[in-house]
Design a protein around this motif. Sequence first.
Motif, PDB file in Angstrom:
ATOM      1  N   ARG B  17       1.284  -1.032  -0.085  1.00  0.00           N
ATOM      2  CA  ARG B  17       0.271  -0.120  -0.129  1.00  0.00           C
ATOM      3  C   ARG B  17       0.673   1.549   0.357  1.00  0.00           C
ATOM      4  O   ARG B  17       1.000   1.775  -1.010  1.00  0.00           O
ATOM      5  CB  ARG B  17      -1.112  -0.382   1.026  1.00  0.00           C
ATOM      6  CG  ARG B  17      -0.334   0.308   2.515  1.00  0.00           C
ATOM      7  CD  ARG B  17      -1.589  -0.033   3.567  1.00  0.00           C
ATOM      8  NE  ARG B  17      -1.369   0.445   4.717  1.00  0.00           N
ATOM      9  CZ  ARG B  17      -0.410  -0.396   5.560  1.00  0.00           C
ATOM     10  NH1 ARG B  17      -0.738  -2.148   5.483  1.00  0.00           N
ATOM     11  NH2 ARG B  17      -0.945   0.435   7.112  1.00  0.00           N
ATOM     12  N   THR B  20       1.957   1.663  -4.118  1.00  0.00           N
ATOM     13  CA  THR B  20       1.127   2.206  -4.887  1.00  0.00           C
ATOM     14  C   THR B  20      -0.092   3.080  -4.384  1.00  0.00           C
ATOM     15  O   THR B  20      -0.894   3.495  -4.882  1.00  0.00           O
ATOM     16  CB  THR B  20       0.050   0.660  -4.671  1.00  0.00           C
ATOM     17  OG1 THR B  20      -0.331   0.435  -3.548  1.00  0.00           O
ATOM     18  CG2 THR B  20       0.906  -0.264  -5.632  1.00  0.00           C
ATOM     19  N   GLY B  21       1.105   3.979  -2.883  1.00  0.00           N
ATOM     20  CA  GLY B  21       0.270   4.505  -2.822  1.00  0.00           C
ATOM     21  C   GLY B  21      -1.152   5.019  -2.470  1.00  0.00           C
ATOM     22  O   GLY B  21      -2.148   5.905  -2.618  1.00  0.00           O
ATOM     23  N   THR B  22      -1.735   3.785  -2.002  1.00  0.00           N
ATOM     24  CA  THR B  22      -2.723   3.709  -1.027  1.00  0.00           C
ATOM     25  C   THR B  22      -2.805   3.550   0.693  1.00  0.00           C
ATOM     26  O   THR B  22      -3.293   2.787   1.036  1.00  0.00           O
ATOM     27  CB  THR B  22      -3.599   2.341  -1.324  1.00  0.00           C
ATOM     28  OG1 THR B  22      -2.496   1.068  -1.271  1.00  0.00           O
ATOM     29  CG2 THR B  22      -3.495   2.235  -2.764  1.00  0.00           C
ATOM     30  N   ASN B  24      -2.630   4.856   3.995  1.00  0.00           N
ATOM     31  CA  ASN B  24      -3.991   6.159   5.085  1.00  0.00           C
ATOM     32  C   ASN B  24      -3.301   7.213   5.982  1.00  0.00           C
ATOM     33  O   ASN B  24      -3.007   6.331   7.436  1.00  0.00           O
ATOM     34  CB  ASN B  24      -5.269   5.402   5.234  1.00  0.00           C
ATOM     35  CG  ASN B  24      -5.726   6.272   5.462  1.00  0.00           C
ATOM     36  OD1 ASN B  24      -6.777   6.916   5.483  1.00  0.00           O
ATOM     37  ND2 ASN B  24      -7.413   5.405   7.028  1.00  0.00           N
ATOM     38  N   ASP B  28      -4.764  12.296   4.303  1.00  0.00           N
ATOM     39  CA  ASP B  28      -5.409  12.011   3.524  1.00  0.00           C
ATOM     40  C   ASP B  28      -6.961  11.401   4.169  1.00  0.00           C
ATOM     41  O   ASP B  28      -7.582  11.544   3.075  1.00  0.00           O
ATOM     42  CB  ASP B  28      -4.925  10.019   3.198  1.00  0.00           C
ATOM     43  CG  ASP B  28      -3.608  10.145   2.515  1.00  0.00           C
ATOM     44  OD1 ASP B  28      -3.226  11.048   1.919  1.00  0.00           O
ATOM     45  OD2 ASP B  28      -2.584   8.641   2.590  1.00  0.00           O
TER      46      ASP B  28
END
Lengths: 265, 787
Positions: B17, B20-22, B24, B28
Amino acid sequence: MYAFTYERPKSVEEAVNLLKKSGEAKLLAGGQTLLPAMKLRLASPGTIVDLSKVAGLSGVKRDGNDIVIGAMTKHVDVMNSAEVQKSIPALAHLVSVLGDPAVRNRGTIGGSLANNDPSADYPAAVLALNATVQTNKRKIAADDFFKGLFETALAGDEIIEAVRFPVPEKAGYEKFRNPASRFALVGVFVAKGKDGARVAVTGAGESGVFRVKEMEAALGKDFSAKAIEGIKVPAKGMIADLHGTAEYRAHLIGVLARRALAAAK
Amino acid sequence: MSATGIGAAVRRKEDQRFITGTGNYTSDISRPGELRAYFVRSPHAHATIKKVDTKAAEKMPGVAAVLTGADLANDKIGGLICGWAITSKDGTPMKMGAHPAIAADKVRCVGDAVAVVLAETLRQARDAAEAVEVDYGVLPSVVDPAKAAAKGAPQIHDVAPNNMIYDWHLGDKAATDAAFASAKHVTKLDIINNRLVPNAMEPRAAIAEYDQGNDALTLWNTSQNPHVARLVISAFVGMAPEHKLRVIAPDVGGGFGSKIFIYPEEVVALWAARRVKRPVKWVSDRSEAFLTDAHGRDHVTHAELAIDANNKITGLRVHTIANIGAYMSTFSSSVPTYLYATLLSGQYAIPAIYAEVDAVYTNTAPVDAYRGAGRPEATFVVERLVEVAARELGLDPAEFRRKNFVKSFPHQTPVIMTYDAGDYDASLTKAMDLIDYKNFGKRKAESEKHGKLRGIGFSTYIEACGIAPSQAVGSLGAGVGLWESAEVRVNPTGSIEILTGSHSHGQGHETTFAQLVSDRLGVPIETVSVVHGDTDKVQFGMGTYGSRSGAVGMSAIVKALDKIEAKAKKVAGYMMEASGDDIEFKDGKFTVKGTDKSVGWGDVTLNAYIAHKFTGGQLEPGLKEGAFYDPTNFTFPAGCHIAEVEIDPETGKTTIAKWVAVDDFGNIINPMIVEGQVHGGIAQGVGQAMLEGASYNSDGQLVTGSFMDYAMPRAADLPSFKVDTTVTPCPSNPLGIKGCGEAGAIASPAALINAITNAVGHENVPMPATPSTVWKAAQGGMKKAAE
């Protein structure tokens, strides 16, 4: 960033009119200094005149014995220009050590010169190569262009269109980076042209880029590192900050000049 | 060793994560109806606040409220505190000045908050902040810790005359003085341990939300220890009772200590959210981070080493002035005392040590724990002294160290610590082999041929991690216990959730903790998830700092897993009609001893929940266990770093030619993650030694307020490290783990400065050893240390 009016003229004439119309207008070339300053609210132009759509301001070409670089030519395009690499390899090298990939892909020669940051690389090349800054109004010799820290000979409604570099016999550039900013702590550009040798220093001078006449005189007779071995640049007038004393900068000028000469092509 | 068990280089689960820029992160997160907060900050280092006029700002577009220190005081919101009580030589308690979250009467450093604007957008808030008019009465300021206690220095807090917070000491003064009186040789050094700005990749942030219906608050923030944040904000700031305050620290992009502390901005966000009944979001920008994150180090030290005729160290004497900054941050008092002076014995058997520490206020950002926290400062003192002593005595620095090493364990030092296990010879020898020490002379000659100087420097460091037991740290003044908690929740289908108080903000707990469970229960690592950073999910925890998560946090998981295994065996016993005592558990399989009867992990977990094979009287259904683990001692990671540098004497440019690190971290769960920790730690130590240094001018302005002037280490500044280990398992925890997070930052500055001083032939090369500094040293222009 404060609110501002955004203009994107198609011609130099239109851009000049926009500059005249608004007293607080700023030209946007590559934006690598202006935009960060605006984001930090250190600059607050009322109008931004973006030159990116003005035709004819970009590109590198050979014109007789000169290399002419359009003001809006990005650093990376100067660096990769076969013509620059062949005719003035020291200039291509200078651009390759300028900033970082992001800066080289956005920043422009005209923007850099108009800003005249005392630690920028380009002014050293322009001064040492005895280039001419061509504006919408006139041709300004390098010696007349740089007027001090962030100061140039440009009038408020004057726009750089191109920079004309006479192809030197030999030239070299050595840069010693500021460990934090990676700007030039000191950068020395040496060149041997048809009018003799010139040595220009960036990063060190309290009034911005300057020439070292004593070195130039010695190099006029013998363009080699050996010729300037005994020449010491005085510390007076050098920048002193937490990255280096005035003495250190003065000393580096000699070291870098010799190295630039040794590497000159 | 299984492919995902203890000792395996399992790739980090969390990186999917992150890369891949996911992820939190706090910034954000957005809450419905949120307002953005922007702080009005003092441009002065020291000034009285005569008047704060918010009228114009309140009328600006989008502004919901402009709040001041007076409003905060009217609402009876308490100030921030330092949670570790230190006592001065004369028995008086440390002198802690008030630290309101927004200054009301006086500002004490540039960046001190004087008002906060809440508006619909960040830009509106920022615009309005510029319209807040503050009338300051500018006072003289002091930034240099060596001058803070001087006569006539500006007085920063009324409760602390001469800006002196405490003058503390440790060790036996008489015995130490006697050692010096009979010494054959005394080595003296004056050392400035430079101030650092932590600069985690993610700046601090906070979002606060008030639930009117339940009169409860939720805070999302960038914290290394959300439970401690909740405790302090509840018990000391008085914001809300603990059960009405939820703190969530989601993904956090690096902390290095700076996110341990409780900061004004999160307190203000909570208070403001309740006051205006809308969520409030604050995100620091990098400029604010430079001014307001707690800085690290900043010691001024005079140190002396006594050596007898046999080249044995007989005594160590240290006087340190520690800069605490304008306010006492959460754990600031402990860093230059119990995290510093207790490590001054290094790896050496030193019979007598005496350390004095004066902690002073200055008009600078607060200073608190930063990667290593006190131990890098101690290591720098000891390893510089030892290296210089060897040079003065004409001894090989490695052999001088070896002669003075602690060789038998346990070893009681004169400064509290009982070293439990180690083999300092082993790491030194291995490091010398790896760097090819015996051929250093040849390499030096080769460098000289090219006009370059070459130097080599050692650092045989020790540190103390997993600070504990709680009873012991309590006796030293800590306001909290330093145990850790864990809960293991096994689901009916056999998947497992580990709830831990150890927060992960880059350390890779989601991988290493899962490895432990995979190894212990014989289950696939994919079936294990690690839950942390939410006070509503995890019952309590002390957080992540001081390289404690492995040694303390994982030990708590081991204890909980013991209970899980015991109960699962009982369930398996009922399933196979055997006594739980007759069940063996191995590789995820429960077998009745001496038979081929067995059941698998998933069968047992399902049966634990359906409860068909036993009655409620025989066994409680379910499979969930918790544990609190309080260690019996600190752990003592140690090792040897050797740096080799090449210097261009014409420019002072230092190139690190070689770097070897041989560390003893005890047993290792994931060697890849450990190696990464060592790399990062060395990079930070190299940063301190060569590049980084926060600098205030005499007016208290932070000169190094951006990356234009504050030099961070970059990949190109570093060589390829040679990293290896030796292993003496830690005897005081079940996994034999010592901790690895800080070692690189602790060991490396001394190794590098020892190498540079060796190359230039001068001992006075202050940190950061920038090209300008090294050039001057190489020219012989530096006077000997001490001035």
